[in-house]
Write an enzyme that holds these catalytic residues in place. Structure first.
Site, PDB file in Angstrom:
ATOM      1  N   ASP A   1      31.296  43.681  66.406  1.00  0.00           N
ATOM      2  CA  ASP A   1      32.361  44.363  67.196  1.00  0.00           C
ATOM      3  C   ASP A   1      33.692  43.193  67.129  1.00  0.00           C
ATOM      4  O   ASP A   1      33.345  42.720  67.589  1.00  0.00           O
ATOM      5  CB  ASP A   1      32.207  44.898  68.510  1.00  0.00           C
ATOM      6  CG  ASP A   1      31.667  45.675  68.132  1.00  0.00           C
ATOM      7  OD1 ASP A   1      30.365  46.824  66.908  1.00  0.00           O
ATOM      8  OD2 ASP A   1      29.822  45.922  69.252  1.00  0.00           O
TER       9      ASP A   1
ATOM     10  N   ASP B   1      29.207  37.767  64.847  1.00  0.00           N
ATOM     11  CA  ASP B   1      29.395  38.638  65.635  1.00  0.00           C
ATOM     12  C   ASP B   1      29.859  40.190  64.575  1.00  0.00           C
ATOM     13  O   ASP B   1      30.233  39.801  63.974  1.00  0.00           O
ATOM     14  CB  ASP B   1      30.707  38.499  66.871  1.00  0.00           C
ATOM     15  CG  ASP B   1      30.347  39.475  67.566  1.00  0.00           C
ATOM     16  OD1 ASP B   1      29.389  39.812  67.882  1.00  0.00           O
ATOM     17  OD2 ASP B   1      31.969  39.692  68.474  1.00  0.00           O
TER      18      ASP B   1
END
Lengths: 174, 174
Positions: free
Chosen positions: A9, A7
């Site tokens: 963020d 991922d």
């Protein structure tokens, strides 16, 4: 070769300092990292959820985020033994596409951009592992979810957890 | 519920008429659909591959494409029995992100945008079927590849083929 999906963020992109600054400057508050222990900003201030989401809709919000400590070095090491894909839920903020792409090209130039995935529902990801701060993606993910510690998820106990990129290195390379 | 991943260009988005017009107008030629039998435009005019790719890099090139006949109706029917994801190799032309997203929202408003995937290497897609005009995505796809006929792929014989959206309906719903 096994495949790791990562991922953006709060995993490789350090969004929280900017989020706090932007919020405090706008609403004249003085929230700190400590206030986010166990919460996302939008859950701490539910009456301002729309304003907070509007920050993320600004085309350049994601462009100048910091890079999470050690993520570049460890990902380069992982590339020797694993296929790496970056999988971000960009469809939640479609105005962020360009900023996210440019940020990746700037800070992770050693990754192949054909291995970037902008999606929404991460059950579409075909990988062996998913490193993510958001547990919502794990129940329908086909592989092993690995929770990257972020203030909002500190009380989650159901998943394998890594606290930083040194722990990611240990998990995959030791 | 089984899951179908569907490509955009030449499958739901009718890119070839615009491609030909743009090319002919620029280079004062008169290429037609017939000339593309067995070829992509860039293979037919290899000396102009950079110019052709530059068309696709124009931010609005993908915004006003036509919709492939019957695709909207058939996809709505398929949604009753299958999970539908739209999976497009947008990373090849990152300037196309916004146009592609807006095009999908305009012409396929009944789809959930969390089911849109902008990627490069489609081996990352976790689905049972992939409907695509490009055979390069099939060898490493984990499910069943289904080749949607487009002029450039008419000589491919290795894959299940559908010639139009009525044939997609027959394949999945009969």
């Amino acid at each position: 070769m096994k495949r790791i999906a990562i991922d953006m963020d709060e995993v490789i992109a350090d969004i929280i300092p900017k989020q706090l600054t932007r919020y405090n400057d706008t609403f004249n508050e003085a929230l700190t990292l400590k206030d986010l222990h166990g919460y996302k900003l939008r859950h701490l201030r539910p009456e301002r959820v729309e304003d907070i989401c509007n920050f993320y809709r600004e085309p350049n919000f994601f462009r100048d985020l910091g890079v999470m400590k050690d993520s570049q070095e460890v990902i380069q090491e992982l590339m020797g033994k694993y296929e790496i894909f970056i999988t971000t839920a960009a469809m939640e903020y479609p105005t962020s596409f360009t900023a996210k792409y440019e940020w990746l090209k700037e800070h992770f130039p050693f990754l192949n951009d054909l291995n970037f995935v902008f999606c929404g529902d991460k059950s579409i990801i075909n990988a062996d592992y998913l490193i993510d701060d958001n547990v919502k993606h794990f129940p329908n993910f086909k592989g092993q979810g690995i929770l990257f510690t972020s203030p909002h998820n500190v009380n989650e106990t159901k998943y394998v957890r890594v606290n930083n990129w040194q722990e990611v290195r240990d998990y995959f390379l030791k």
